[in-house]
Design a protein around this motif. Structure first.
Motif, short mmCIF file in Angstrom:
data_model
loop_
_atom_site.label_atom_id
_atom_site.label_comp_id
_atom_site.label_asym_id
_atom_site.label_seq_id
_atom_site.Cartn_x
_atom_site.Cartn_y
_atom_site.Cartn_z
N UNK A 209 0.85 -1.19 0.00
CA UNK A 209 0.00 0.00 0.00
C UNK A 209 0.89 1.24 0.00
N UNK A 210 0.31 2.39 -0.39
CA UNK A 210 1.05 3.66 -0.40
C UNK A 210 0.07 4.81 -0.25
N UNK A 211 0.58 5.96 0.13
CA UNK A 211 -0.26 7.14 0.30
C UNK A 211 -0.44 7.85 -1.04
N UNK A 212 -1.67 8.03 -1.50
CA UNK A 212 -1.88 8.72 -2.77
C UNK A 212 -1.65 10.23 -2.67
N UNK A 213 -1.75 10.76 -1.45
CA UNK A 213 -1.51 12.18 -1.21
C UNK A 213 -0.36 12.32 -0.22
N UNK A 214 0.36 13.45 -0.25
CA UNK A 214 1.43 13.64 0.73
C UNK A 214 0.86 13.67 2.15
#
Length: 428
Positions: free
Chosen positions: A368-373
């Protein structure tokens, strides 16, 4: 539409550069090339001038040195005599000298260097030990910081602090004294440094003393590394910049006073920003890098100093990271996998921070990863030496709590806290 709940809690604690913090380093000089001639050393000429001074003149000059240096340096006489020994060893011959002459000659070839006059940023942190038996005083951590001084030369400074998970960290008041490193030995590519005069961690300073580091020791990523047998060692990857070439090197130590510096080798060891995992995975060392200057790569090795091959695991996907991605320090092990803080570069060279989660057994798998900072330059903290940058070289975690020190505008250091659950909630 309701405003999104902030992922991070920001705190008032700020670390700013202090030009009063100085070390004494060698002052080296020679004639321009056109004026050099055999037997016409500028060092020798200055030594000869000092030797013309009589006892009265020596007695007048030496207190000026004491008045200048004693307030913020320890063992000044020993330091000056050590510098004299280095000068004497560089000359074909040295006239017979007394103690006053030796100290004065040492002073002429020394200079005070304000190693954090321009900036104090890009921190990393590692947990070291409990601050005290009292739980309310929390955990003790050590931070490394990148200080920039005259000539845009980068050095490594240290600070100690306490953190009660769930609250703001505190930083111990640094000592007014800074202790430079001394090369204890250099053999087979291993440089042993010691700062034995350092009585607390904030007194230790690593400024460039090797040709490979002439222009700077940049962005140390500290990690508390635990071997399979339980042995704990503190490692740190950094970029050594000679002024012409940059190469990754490894710093190793236990007590933050004695260190080893070693070069990383192999076809994967040519990029900035490498970060070591805090333990072996499947019996091998593991490292994050950015070998193509664009994506985050994973490498494994049987040798902590030699890195070959590897492959991309996280590449730019969202607009705030279209230019490039990289790690913001070593991965943090949590129940769900490896938590990695990342940086992304977008429009107008804005540096923002995000996070991702890698599989615990196979970190080549992105979960998983953050789509926004989760962190970006704010309107009130965007200006500095390099505008529009937030960047970290390493966070720490205790249980589900996370503390993130980060640099702002390549100028000063700020702090934020969060939890693993808040981070995972904004990943997809």
């Amino acid at each position: 539409m309701p405003a999104q709940t902030p992922v991070l809690d920001h705190h008032d604690l700020i670390l700013r550069p202090d030009p009063a913090r100085t070390v004494v380093r060698p002052f080296e000089l020679e004639y321009p090339e056109a004026f050099r001639a055999p037997g016409h050393s500028r060092v020798q000429v200055i030594v000869d001038r000092v030797m013309t001074l009589d006892a009265a003149a020596l007695a007048e000059e030496l207190p000026r040195i004491t008045d200048s240096l004693d307030e913020r340096h320890r063992d000044v006489d020993t330091m000056l005599l050590r510098r004299f020994d280095a000068i004497a060893a560089s000359l074909p011959s040295m006239p017979e000298t007394n103690d006053s002459q030796r100290r004065l000659i040492g002073a002429y070839f020394s200079e005070e260097y304000s190693y954090e006059a321009a900036a104090l940023f890009n921190p990393s942190a590692v947990l070291v030990e409990a601050a005290s038996p009292a739980p309310e005083q929390g955990l003790r951590f050590v931070m490394s910081l990148r200080g920039i001084g005259e000539g845009h030369v980068s050095s490594v400074a240290f600070r100690a602090g306490h953190w009660v998970p769930g609250s703001a960290p505190t930083i111990e008041t640094p000592s007014p004294i800074a202790v430079p490193p001394i090369i204890e030995s250099e053999k087979s590519g291993v440089v042993h440094l010691q700062c034995d005069g350092s009585r607390e961690v904030s007194e230790t300073v690593l400024f460039p003393i090797l040709p490979s580091q002439k222009q700077g020791i940049e962005d140390l990523r500290l990690v508390r590394f635990v071997e399979d047998d339980g042995t704990v060692m503190y490692h740190g990857t950094y970029t050594a910049f000679s002024g012409a070439t940059a190469r990754p090197e490894l710093l190793t130590g236990i007590d933050f006073r004695n260190f080893e510096m070693r070069v990383l080798t192999g076809d994967a060891a040519g990029a900035k920003g490498m970060a070591l995992f805090p333990r072996r995975i499947g019996g091998k060392f593991a490292m994050l890098g950015r070998q193509d200057s664009e994506s985050i790569w994973l490498h494994t090795s049987d040798d902590i100093l030699h890195w070959e091959g590897g492959g991309k695991i996280v590449s730019p996907r969202y607009p705030w990271e279209f230019v490039q991605m990289g790690n913001c320090g070593s991965p943090i092990e949590v129940d769900e996998g490896w938590l990695v803080f990342t940086h992304g570069v977008g429009t107008v060279r804005n540096y923002c921070m995000g996070a991702c989660l890698l599989d615990k057994d196979d970190p080549s798998k992105l979960l998983a990863r953050t789509p926004e900072p989760i962190l970006k330059p704010s309107p009130t903290e965007r200006d500095g030496y390099v505008p529009n940058v937030v960047y970290s070289c390493g966070a720490i975690a205790s249980g589900r709590d996370v503390m993130i020190p980060y640099g702002v505008a390549d100028n000063f250091t700020a702090f934020a806290t969060t939890t693993v659950d808040r981070l995972l909630a904004v990943m997809e």
